[in-house]
Design an enzyme around this catalytic site. Structure first.
Site, PDB file in Angstrom:
ATOM      1  N   ASP A 260       1.541   2.458  -1.128  1.00  0.00           N
ATOM      2  CA  ASP A 260       2.560   3.419  -0.712  1.00  0.00           C
ATOM      3  C   ASP A 260       3.920   2.795  -1.047  1.00  0.00           C
ATOM      4  O   ASP A 260       4.027   1.597  -1.331  1.00  0.00           O
ATOM      5  CB  ASP A 260       2.429   3.758   0.780  1.00  0.00           C
ATOM      6  CG  ASP A 260       3.146   5.071   1.119  1.00  0.00           C
ATOM      7  OD1 ASP A 260       3.953   5.546   0.296  1.00  0.00           O
ATOM      8  OD2 ASP A 260       2.911   5.617   2.212  1.00  0.00           O
TER       9      ASP A 260
HETATM   10  C1  BGC Z   1       5.097   8.429   1.775  1.00  0.00           C
HETATM   11  C2  BGC Z   1       4.098   8.891   0.750  1.00  0.00           C
HETATM   12  C3  BGC Z   1       4.799   9.387  -0.484  1.00  0.00           C
HETATM   13  C4  BGC Z   1       5.726   8.296  -1.009  1.00  0.00           C
HETATM   14  C5  BGC Z   1       6.454   8.681  -2.280  1.00  0.00           C
HETATM   15  C6  BGC Z   1       6.130   7.491   1.190  1.00  0.00           C
HETATM   16  O1  BGC Z   1       7.163   7.287   2.086  1.00  0.00           O
HETATM   17  O2  BGC Z   1       4.422   7.809   2.838  1.00  0.00           O
HETATM   18  O3  BGC Z   1       3.281   9.895   1.283  1.00  0.00           O
HETATM   19  O4  BGC Z   1       3.862   9.775  -1.446  1.00  0.00           O
HETATM   20  O5  BGC Z   1       6.669   7.984  -0.013  1.00  0.00           O
HETATM   21  O6  BGC Z   1       7.441   9.614  -2.032  1.00  0.00           O
END
Ligand code: BGC
Length: 767
Positions: A260
């Protein structure tokens, strides 16, 4: 462009024998051989966020033109493809559809419908030129207060897994990759970057990993995203057991694993744990991985494996294929689909005959500020609605040939504007990562109310709850506010005194308390967050154009604290985001969030903030309420229809690894409708306590006309009735009698059969 680059590069290869190979499915080995270690490391680090070719998107993998290696472009979902609508020096608008929320999708209990949503959003990704959709999210709904529940599906791993698989299969039917996230046990947002989910091996296997296992096996997403949190003391992105032993080893996952965005602390540990790509990628992480690759801390074979997976991903992308994307998508068709699927995922909770509206209903009075301030989607990256595409309730009623009390409507519009000025003197935030502070209810005088009762045929009172990424809800939000309760009492007394009815509409991200006030309403409808066609989808159900067939994908408790898991959740904690960001700002390199994580000084571990004990073990959701006979407001799988259905069990079989039931469903009412058939099993005890019921199969009928029947066969694997025996490190199918229940919801069993398993069966997993 890409084709020209390849041609040029082929030409150069002829001229210079030493020139590098161009990436094709047959040249992966050779390309890896020719790459410098620096280039390999480049491939494993994302390319930052937001700018470049697709403004507002989440990022991309790095391109290396000398090998013809193109970027894979990624953007968030799951409700909406998140890209900026406007670009600099470009008059074109890049509008995307706000599809129904995760809860609506799950509440359909209809895998085909969800597959069509996946296919439509995947089509938008393709039409706008990107390659990978960072969705779906499928963490379980352990608490009604988790901020991201509306991106997720259910408290039950089977429903969650099947719905996620359908969404992924839909997305990938376009030649677009899905990214299943957040792996794993990411069930709270409070302190999400650091908290530790402490959970038993049995609960992990049977609940929190099981949903991912089903989605991986049934849909093979191109990619998976590890989560922010730790599990039993280890960041999930630094835990080789999760990624290698279980995901790839036990389940046979073939694709690429990414972290993530700014997850974990140690990029080298993440690569060594089996993550192939670090997102969104920092210079310091690149340096650390390069040093580790050079000194052998990351073995070269492992680095090459991740490079290979990245190249395999690139080869599948439309960017690599040079796809000439149209930059236009079929917004009309996707709006129609959203309207339809969202309506199928609306759940009728109570009805004493107020719904569908009778022909006498011409004008509807709309109460509650949410009626004019609808919640179509989550806050944060999962969705966020854009005003110009949202169909409100007034418009929805108008489309159905009904009118509303416009004087009342105008008063609400003004009230909301005044409230927003009070709450946000510096202007509304573009979006919030905490649940929004929403306007209070507006006072209505007795005279005004009397006038409204006179002028309108029926009242609809809307209650709203919003949430999103980065923060959980407080337990107070589980209950109506004083303003909401006062309004409901007033409307209910006034309309009922005049012999008129009151409908309560719940436009909520997750369950709320209903038992104390529901008797004041003639009907209660839970719409969840239906997406951009909210007004149309809801009115379709209110008028009976759509006979409701949605079912609750989670239990609705009588009060907060009733669920076993509630004892361990940050329900009263208000996370201090500003302190957290201050810690970031104080780090040497403000941009380096991963490093900031390291420098952030954790205070003494706080229960439910720094760590959360999953003391309830496997007794989560209905597994607890049903087994321990704790009363609920509405059980798992519950939902009413405007018609009734009769069940007849035709056949029930457990033969070898094949189990099935065949049931005849008859529409015994007066209007056409769809029924959700649910099969629960109570397993033989063996060496472990078993829940009273566990969902093992479900199916949705087509539209059955009054007096007509449909025969439905539901199948599942006998081995899927096993429980996880931690000591044996194996799934254990106990010997003994299994009770198979065909039900309307978990509390409403319609037919029962039994089956015998003659011999205990063990299914070992990797150590
Ligand atoms: C979130 C993800 C997301 C990623 C990219 C993160 O903060 O937890 O779900 O895909 O950001 O935007």
């Amino acid at each position: 462009m890409r084709k020209i680059a390849i041609l040029a590069s082929c030409l150069l290869s002829v001229l210079f024998a030493q020139a590098q190979t161009v990436l094709t499915p047959n040249t992966i080995d050779q390309v890896i051989k020719e790459m410098t270690v620096e280039e390999k490391v480049d491939l494993l680090i994302g390319c930052g966020q937001g700018k470049g070719k697709f403004p507002g998107s989440a990022g991309r993998s790095r391109d290396i033109p000398r090998f013809g290696i193109t970027s894979a472009y990624m953007a968030d979902g799951p409700h909406r493809l998140i890209i900026a609508e406007k670009r600099e020096f470009d008059s074109h608008e890049y509008i995307t559809t706000e599809f129904p929320s995760g809860a609506n999708c799950a509440a359909t209990f209809d895998v085909e419908a969800v597959k069509s949503v996946g296919a439509a959003i995947g089509r938008e990704v393709s039409d706008y030129g990107l390659d990978i959709l960072l969705a779906p999210g499928e963490n379980l709904l352990r608490s009604p207060l988790c901020g991201r529940n509306n991106e997720y599906y259910s408290e039950d791993p089977l429903l969650s897994g099947k719905i996620a698989a359908a969404y992924i299969n839909g997305v990938q039917s376009n030649g677009i990759g899905a990214c299943l996230k957040h792996f794993a046990v990411n069930n709270q947002e409070t302190n999400r970057n650091m908290m530790d989910s402490r959970v038993s091996e049995r609960a992990l296997r049977e609940l929190y990993l099981r949903n991912f296992e089903i989605a991986v096996k049934e849909a093979q997403p191109w990619t998976i995203m590890t989560s922010y949190n730790k599990v039993n003391g280890k960041y999930t992105c630094e835990d080789r057991r999760l990624t290698e032993t279980i995901l790839r080893g036990d389940w046979g996952f073939q694709g690429l694993v990414m972290t993530d965005w700014n997850a974990g602390r140690d990029a080298v540990a993440s690569i060594n744990a089996g993550n192939d790509m670090i997102q969104p990628g920092q210079q310091k992480q690149r340096e650390a991985i390069l040093a580790a690759a050079k000194d052998g801390t990351i073995p070269m074979e492992l680095l090459d494996l991740s490079v290979r997976r990245t190249l395999e991903l690139v080869l599948k992308t439309k960017t690599y294929a040079g796809y000439n994307y149209p930059e236009e998508t079929d917004l009309k068709a996707h709006a129609a689909l959203t309207r339809k699927v969202a309506a199928e995922g609306i759940v009728l909770l109570q009805n004493n005959g107020a719904l569908p509206f009778s022909e006498k209903v011409q004008q509807v009075a709309l109460y509650g500020q949410t009626s004019f301030n609808l919640i179509a989607a989550t806050t944060g990256f999962g969705g966020t609605i854009h005003g110009h595409t949202l169909v409100g309730l007034v418009e929805g009623l108008r489309n159905a040939g009904l009118t509303t009390d416009m004087e009342l409507a105008q008063r609400y519009v003004k009230h909301i504007a005044d409230e927003n000025k009070r709450l946000y003197p510096n202007g509304l935030p573009p979006f919030s990562i905490t649940p929004l502070n929403r306007p209070d209810e507006m006072p209505i005088s007795a005279e005004e109310m009397a006038e409204q009762v006179k002028n309108n045929c029926i009242a609809v009172v809307t209650i709203g709850r919003i949430s999103g990424e980065g923060a959980d809800r407080n337990s107070k939000e589980f209950y109506l506010t004083d303003g909401e309760l006062g309004l409901l009492k007033q409307v209910s007394a006034a309309y009922h005194a005049a012999g008129k009815q009151v409908v309560v509409l719940l436009n909520v991200c997750s369950p709320i308390e209903t038992a104390s006030w529901r008797d004041m309403a003639d009907a209660v409808v839970c719409a969840f967050e239906p997406g951009q066609e909210t007004g149309n989808s809801i009115v379709d159900v209110l008028t009976g154009k759509v006979n409701p067939s949605g079912r609750l994908p989670m239990t609705w408790a009588l009060k907060y604290g009733d669920a076993a898991a509630d004892a361990n959740f940050p329900s009263e904690y208000v996370f201090d985001m500003s302190a957290f960001f201050k810690a970031y700002a104080n780090s040497d390199n403000m941009k380096n969030a991963a490093e900031a994580n390291q420098k952030y000084e954790e205070p003494k571990p706080i229960k439910d903030v720094d760590y959360t004990n999953y003391d309830e073990d496997i007794w989560m959701g209905y597994r607890y309420f049903d087994t321990k006979k704790v009363a609920v407001a509405y059980p798992f799988g519950y939902g009413l229809s405007y018609t009734d259905f009769g069940y007849e069990l035709l056949k029930s079989e457990v033969v070898g690894d094949k189990s099935s039931v065949t049931v005849k469903v008859t529409n015994t009412g007066k209007v056409a409708g769809r029924e959700v058939v649910q099969v629960y099993v109570h397993a033989a005890k063996g060496s472990m306590d078993k829940p009273e019921k566990e969902l093992r199969a479900f199916a949705k009928t087509g539209l059955i006309q009054p007096g007509q029947s449909e025969v439905v066969t539901l199948e599942w694997k006998t081995g899927d009735m096993a429980s996880f025996n931690t000591k044996a490190n194996a799934w254990e199918l106990a010997k003994g009698t299994y009770t198979i229940m065909v039900a309307h919801d978990v509390n409403d069993v319609r037919c029962t059969a039994t089956a015998k398993v003659d011999k205990k069966q063990l299914y070992p997993v990797n150590k």
